[in-house]
Design a protein around this motif. Structure first.
Motif, short mmCIF file in Angstrom:
data_model
loop_
_atom_site.label_atom_id
_atom_site.label_comp_id
_atom_site.label_asym_id
_atom_site.label_seq_id
_atom_site.Cartn_x
_atom_site.Cartn_y
_atom_site.Cartn_z
N ILE A 35 0.87 -1.19 0.00
CA ILE A 35 0.00 0.00 0.00
C ILE A 35 0.90 1.23 0.00
CG2 ILE A 35 -1.86 1.22 1.20
CD1 ILE A 35 -2.57 -1.45 2.55
N GLY A 36 0.74 2.06 -1.03
CA GLY A 36 1.66 3.17 -1.26
C GLY A 36 1.94 4.03 -0.05
N TRP A 37 0.90 4.61 0.56
CA TRP A 37 1.13 5.55 1.65
C TRP A 37 1.65 4.86 2.91
CZ3 TRP A 37 -1.72 5.39 6.24
CH2 TRP A 37 -2.86 4.57 6.22
N LEU A 38 1.27 3.58 3.12
CA LEU A 38 1.81 2.85 4.26
C LEU A 38 3.28 2.52 4.04
CD1 LEU A 38 -1.02 0.34 5.31
CD2 LEU A 38 -0.23 2.38 6.52
N ASP A 39 3.62 2.22 2.80
CA ASP A 39 5.02 1.94 2.48
C ASP A 39 5.87 3.20 2.71
OD1 ASP A 39 7.22 0.46 1.54
OD2 ASP A 39 6.98 1.32 -0.46
N ASP A 40 5.34 4.35 2.30
CA ASP A 40 6.05 5.61 2.54
C ASP A 40 6.21 5.88 4.03
OD1 ASP A 40 6.17 5.99 -0.19
OD2 ASP A 40 4.41 7.29 -0.27
N ALA A 41 5.14 5.59 4.79
CA ALA A 41 5.21 5.81 6.24
C ALA A 41 6.23 4.88 6.89
CB ALA A 41 3.83 5.59 6.86
N GLN A 42 6.25 3.64 6.43
CA GLN A 42 7.20 2.69 7.00
C GLN A 42 8.64 3.08 6.70
OE1 GLN A 42 7.04 -1.45 5.56
NE2 GLN A 42 7.00 -2.09 7.69
N GLN A 43 8.87 3.58 5.50
CA GLN A 43 10.22 4.02 5.16
C GLN A 43 10.59 5.30 5.92
OE1 GLN A 43 10.96 4.25 0.93
NE2 GLN A 43 9.83 2.37 0.52
N GLY A 44 9.63 6.19 6.10
CA GLY A 44 9.91 7.44 6.79
C GLY A 44 10.12 7.28 8.28
N LEU A 45 9.47 6.27 8.87
CA LEU A 45 9.55 6.08 10.32
C LEU A 45 10.48 4.94 10.73
CD1 LEU A 45 5.72 6.40 11.04
CD2 LEU A 45 7.47 8.02 11.80
N ARG A 46 11.05 4.25 9.76
CA ARG A 46 11.83 3.02 9.98
C ARG A 46 10.87 1.90 10.37
NH1 ARG A 46 17.11 4.51 13.61
NH2 ARG A 46 16.04 3.01 14.94
N ASP A 47 11.30 0.68 10.16
CA ASP A 47 10.43 -0.47 10.43
C ASP A 47 9.97 -0.51 11.88
OD1 ASP A 47 10.72 -1.17 7.81
OD2 ASP A 47 12.14 -2.79 8.18
N ASP A 48 10.91 -0.27 12.80
CA ASP A 48 10.58 -0.36 14.21
C ASP A 48 9.64 0.77 14.63
OD1 ASP A 48 12.59 1.41 13.64
OD2 ASP A 48 13.82 0.95 15.39
N GLY A 49 9.91 1.98 14.15
CA GLY A 49 9.04 3.11 14.49
C GLY A 49 7.65 2.93 13.93
N PHE A 50 7.56 2.45 12.69
CA PHE A 50 6.25 2.22 12.07
C PHE A 50 5.44 1.20 12.86
CE2 PHE A 50 3.52 -0.27 9.26
CZ PHE A 50 2.76 0.73 8.65
N ALA A 51 6.08 0.11 13.28
CA ALA A 51 5.37 -0.92 14.03
C ALA A 51 4.84 -0.40 15.36
CB ALA A 51 6.29 -2.12 14.26
N ILE A 52 5.64 0.39 16.07
CA ILE A 52 5.22 0.92 17.37
C ILE A 52 4.07 1.90 17.20
CG2 ILE A 52 5.95 2.31 19.34
CD1 ILE A 52 8.81 1.18 18.80
N ILE A 53 4.18 2.79 16.22
CA ILE A 53 3.13 3.79 16.01
C ILE A 53 1.85 3.12 15.50
CG2 ILE A 53 2.49 5.78 14.58
CD1 ILE A 53 5.48 6.61 14.79
N ALA A 54 1.99 2.11 14.65
CA ALA A 54 0.82 1.37 14.18
C ALA A 54 0.12 0.66 15.35
CB ALA A 54 1.23 0.35 13.12
N CYS A 55 0.91 0.09 16.25
CA CYS A 55 0.33 -0.60 17.41
C CYS A 55 -0.41 0.40 18.30
CB CYS A 55 1.44 -1.29 18.19
SG CYS A 55 0.84 -2.36 19.52
N TYR A 56 0.15 1.58 18.46
CA TYR A 56 -0.52 2.62 19.26
C TYR A 56 -1.85 3.01 18.61
CZ TYR A 56 -1.46 7.20 21.33
OH TYR A 56 -2.06 8.28 21.96
N ALA A 57 -1.82 3.26 17.31
CA ALA A 57 -3.03 3.70 16.61
C ALA A 57 -4.12 2.63 16.64
CB ALA A 57 -2.69 4.07 15.16
N VAL A 58 -3.74 1.40 16.34
CA VAL A 58 -4.72 0.31 16.33
C VAL A 58 -5.25 0.05 17.73
CG1 VAL A 58 -5.05 -2.14 15.87
CG2 VAL A 58 -3.70 -0.77 14.29
N GLY A 59 -4.37 0.07 18.73
CA GLY A 59 -4.80 -0.14 20.11
C GLY A 59 -5.75 0.94 20.58
#
Length: 203
Positions: A35-59
């Motif tokens: 998914i384009g914008w998620l891929d951009d977010a993952q690259q911009g935040l690094r894999d670890d940062g993206f996972a943590i922020i995604a977990c926060y948002a989903v939680g």
């Protein structure tokens, strides 16, 4: 007099919210590249940062939505909890913006995985300031147990005044304590991260 009884449904919903958040985070992290914008977010935040922020948002979303169901069935107003969730979303967005700025200059994780790897500071900071709050929301922190009525009281308490507002909800109980402790640790980690960034730039 406070009612400290924990309903079984609250425990079940909290467990479901936490497990579902973790599963959703793993799925988002593995499928973000499609998914384009998620891929951009993952690259911009690094894999670890993206996972943590995604977990926060989903939680935040799952914890609020799932705990809203029993609250609605009991006739409790949802506006304070959803207002507080909105404020937490703004907080998460602010942290995400700052993390985006830091991700490009923060030291990368070392493949050697030694104990004092400065690359872990970025990850540790995000974990401290985001995930504990997400856990509290998943545990029903936006829907605190009501105070049991005092049988001696003559005047009944009006239901519309028994619920705190969104800001008051964030300033009381586990959310405030969790946020303060998260930043007490996360603040120190952030200072160390900024020092590591300066050393990296000057090196």
């Amino acid at each position: 007099m406070s009612d400290h009884r924990v309903r079984p449904s609250r425990v079940v919903i909290s467990t479901v919210a936490i497990v579902a958040s973790l599963v959703a985070t793993v799925w988002l992290s593995s499928e973000a590249y499609t998914i384009g914008w998620l891929d951009d977010a993952q690259q911009g935040l690094r894999d670890d940062g993206f996972a943590i922020i995604a977990c926060y948002a989903v939680g935040l979303v799952l914890g609020t939505v799932l705990h809203s169901v029993p609250a609605l069935l009991r006739g409790r107003p949802l506006a304070p909890a959803w207002g507080a969730a909105g404020l937490l979303a703004v907080y998460g967005a602010a942290v995400t913006g700052f993390a985006w700025l830091l991700a490009g200059v923060a030291p990368a994780m070392s493949s050697s995985r030694h104990r004092h790897d400065p690359g872990a500071l970025y990850t540790t900071w995000l974990v401290c300031v985001l995930l504990p709050l997400a856990a509290v929301v998943c545990a029903g922190g936006l829907f605190p147990r009501r105070t049991a009525p005092d049988p001696v009281a003559v005047q009944p308490v009006r239901p519309d005044r028994s619920e705190p507002g969104p800001v008051a909800l964030l300033r009381r109980g586990p959310l405030l304590v969790t946020g303060v402790f998260g930043w007490l640790i996360g603040g120190v980690v952030l200072i160390l991260l900024l020092i590591a960034i300066v050393i990296k730039i000057l090196a």
